[in-house]
Enzyme design. Structure first.
Site, PDB file in Angstrom:
ATOM      1  CG  ASP A  93       1.807  13.142   0.293  1.00 32.40           C
ATOM      2  OD1 ASP A  93       2.832  13.822   0.115  1.00 32.40           O
ATOM      3  OD2 ASP A  93       1.827  11.967   0.693  1.00 32.40           O
ATOM      4  CG  ASP A 153       2.882   9.317  -2.108  1.00 34.07           C
ATOM      5  OD1 ASP A 153       3.844   9.057  -1.357  1.00 34.07           O
ATOM      6  OD2 ASP A 153       1.987   8.479  -2.380  1.00 34.07           O
ATOM      7  CG  HIS A 155       4.541   5.867  -5.184  1.00 30.41           C
ATOM      8  ND1 HIS A 155       5.404   5.722  -4.120  1.00 30.41           N
ATOM      9  CD2 HIS A 155       3.320   6.109  -4.636  1.00 30.41           C
ATOM     10  CE1 HIS A 155       4.732   5.876  -2.995  1.00 30.41           C
ATOM     11  NE2 HIS A 155       3.476   6.127  -3.270  1.00 30.41           N
ATOM     12  CG  HIS A 181       6.398   2.325  -5.168  1.00 31.03           C
ATOM     13  ND1 HIS A 181       5.829   2.113  -3.932  1.00 31.03           N
ATOM     14  CD2 HIS A 181       7.618   2.877  -4.942  1.00 31.03           C
ATOM     15  CE1 HIS A 181       6.679   2.535  -3.005  1.00 31.03           C
ATOM     16  NE2 HIS A 181       7.767   3.007  -3.589  1.00 31.03           N
ATOM     17  CG  HIS A 219      -1.053   6.121  -4.822  1.00 31.90           C
ATOM     18  ND1 HIS A 219      -0.851   4.826  -4.438  1.00 31.90           N
ATOM     19  CD2 HIS A 219      -0.272   6.883  -4.022  1.00 31.90           C
ATOM     20  CE1 HIS A 219       0.012   4.796  -3.441  1.00 31.90           C
ATOM     21  NE2 HIS A 219       0.401   6.026  -3.168  1.00 31.90           N
ATOM     22  CE  LYS A 249       5.152  11.833   1.638  1.00 29.32           C
ATOM     23  NZ  LYS A 249       4.348  10.692   1.181  1.00 29.32           N
ATOM     24  CB  CYS A 293       1.590  10.966   4.286  1.00 28.59           C
ATOM     25  SG  CYS A 293       1.923   9.574   3.178  1.00 28.59           S
TER      26      CYS A 293
HETATM   27  C1  VGL Z   1      -0.379   8.116   1.417  1.00 32.30           C
HETATM   28  C2  VGL Z   1      -0.993   5.923   1.238  1.00 32.30           C
HETATM   29  C3  VGL Z   1      -0.080   5.727   0.231  1.00 32.30           C
HETATM   30  C4  VGL Z   1      -0.576   9.447   2.085  1.00 32.30           C
HETATM   31  C5  VGL Z   1       0.552   7.946   0.417  1.00 32.30           C
HETATM   32  O1  VGL Z   1      -0.207  10.484   1.495  1.00 32.30           O
HETATM   33  O2  VGL Z   1      -1.118   9.465   3.216  1.00 32.30           O
HETATM   34  N1  VGL Z   1      -1.132   7.111   1.828  1.00 32.30           N
HETATM   35  N2  VGL Z   1       0.692   6.746  -0.162  1.00 32.30           N
HETATM   36 ZN    ZN Z   2       1.890   6.526  -1.857  1.00 26.52          ZN
END
Ligand code: VGL
Ligand code: ZN
Length: 209
Positions: A13, A51, A53, A57, A86, A111, A156
């Site tokens: 990410d 990431d 979404h 979401h 995000h 994801k 993550c």
């Molecule tokens: C993440 C919070 C929400 C991450 C992703 O990549 O760590 N954290 N979505």
């Molecule tokens: Zn996220």
């Protein structure tokens, strides 16, 4: 620690929204990029996660009336932290940071695209049982050890490393190639969970020297 062709660098990410100026900026998030670039030549296999979404979401605070970002809600699979919007599919915030340059990466795994379930880990959605398919992908390609880097350390990155262990892979987190959100002590808590699960947290110098 010797890197071999059965190791993979899992770059989690490294997207605009997790970097300074982004919607869910991780402090100093973009500082992971030069470290990742130094590590990349050591690996025969590199995989990126993204990431990704849907616009409303279920992990977004705005989808829950009366709730603010960083509060939690009870959902079918337990407790879910709510985040600012995000990494919405197709937006600039969801793109990889423009400085990240890993054209040799073999796979981009998206994801968190299912509207009603979040996915921190690259291996399982947040119910911790619905697989993403990555475990099978790595096994079929004879990968036995995963080096996790990127954003965020305490979400993550850590969940991906823990789930890799659950699936029988060796897992290592490279601390200085990662940065934490650190929400309510999450960084310290995840350090302890990684230790308990047998995931070493190392420094990139241990691989580069
Ligand atoms: C993440 C919070 C929400 C991450 C992703 O990549 O760590 N954290 N979505
Ligand atoms: Zn996220």
């Amino acid at each position: 620690m010797q890197i071999t062709s059965s190791d993979i660098l899992l770059v989690i990410d490294v997207q605009n929204d997790f970097c300074p100026g982004g919607a869910l900026a991780v402090p100093d998030g973009d500082a992971v990029i030069p470290v990742i670039h130094r590590l990349a030549p050591l690996f025969d296999h590199i995989l990126l996660t993204q990431d990704w979404h849907s616009p409303h979401h279920a992990s977004f605070a705005h989808a829950h009336a009366g709730k603010q970002a960083f509060e939690t809600v009870a959902v079918s699979y337990g407790e879910q932290t709510l985040w600012p919007d995000h990494c919405v599919q197709g937006t600039r915030g969801a793109e990889f940071h423009p400085d990240l340059s890993l054209p040799q990466a073999e796979l981009v795994l998206r994801k968190g695209f299912r509207p009603h379930i979040d996915s921190y880990s690259a291996f399982f959605e947040n119910d911790r049982t619905t697989p993403t398919g990555l475990g099978g992908y790595l096994r079929e390609r004879n990968i036995s050890r995963v080096f996790a880097v990127g954003l965020a350390f305490d979400y993550c990155v850590a969940y991906s490393a823990l789930d890799a262990r659950t699936l029988g892979f060796e897992a290592v987190v490279i601390r200085d190639a990662s940065r934490a959100i650190d929400l309510n002590g999450s960084a310290t808590r995840m350090e302890a969970e990684l230790a308990r699960a047998g995931v070493p947290v190392i420094n990139s110098t241990q691989l580069l020297d």
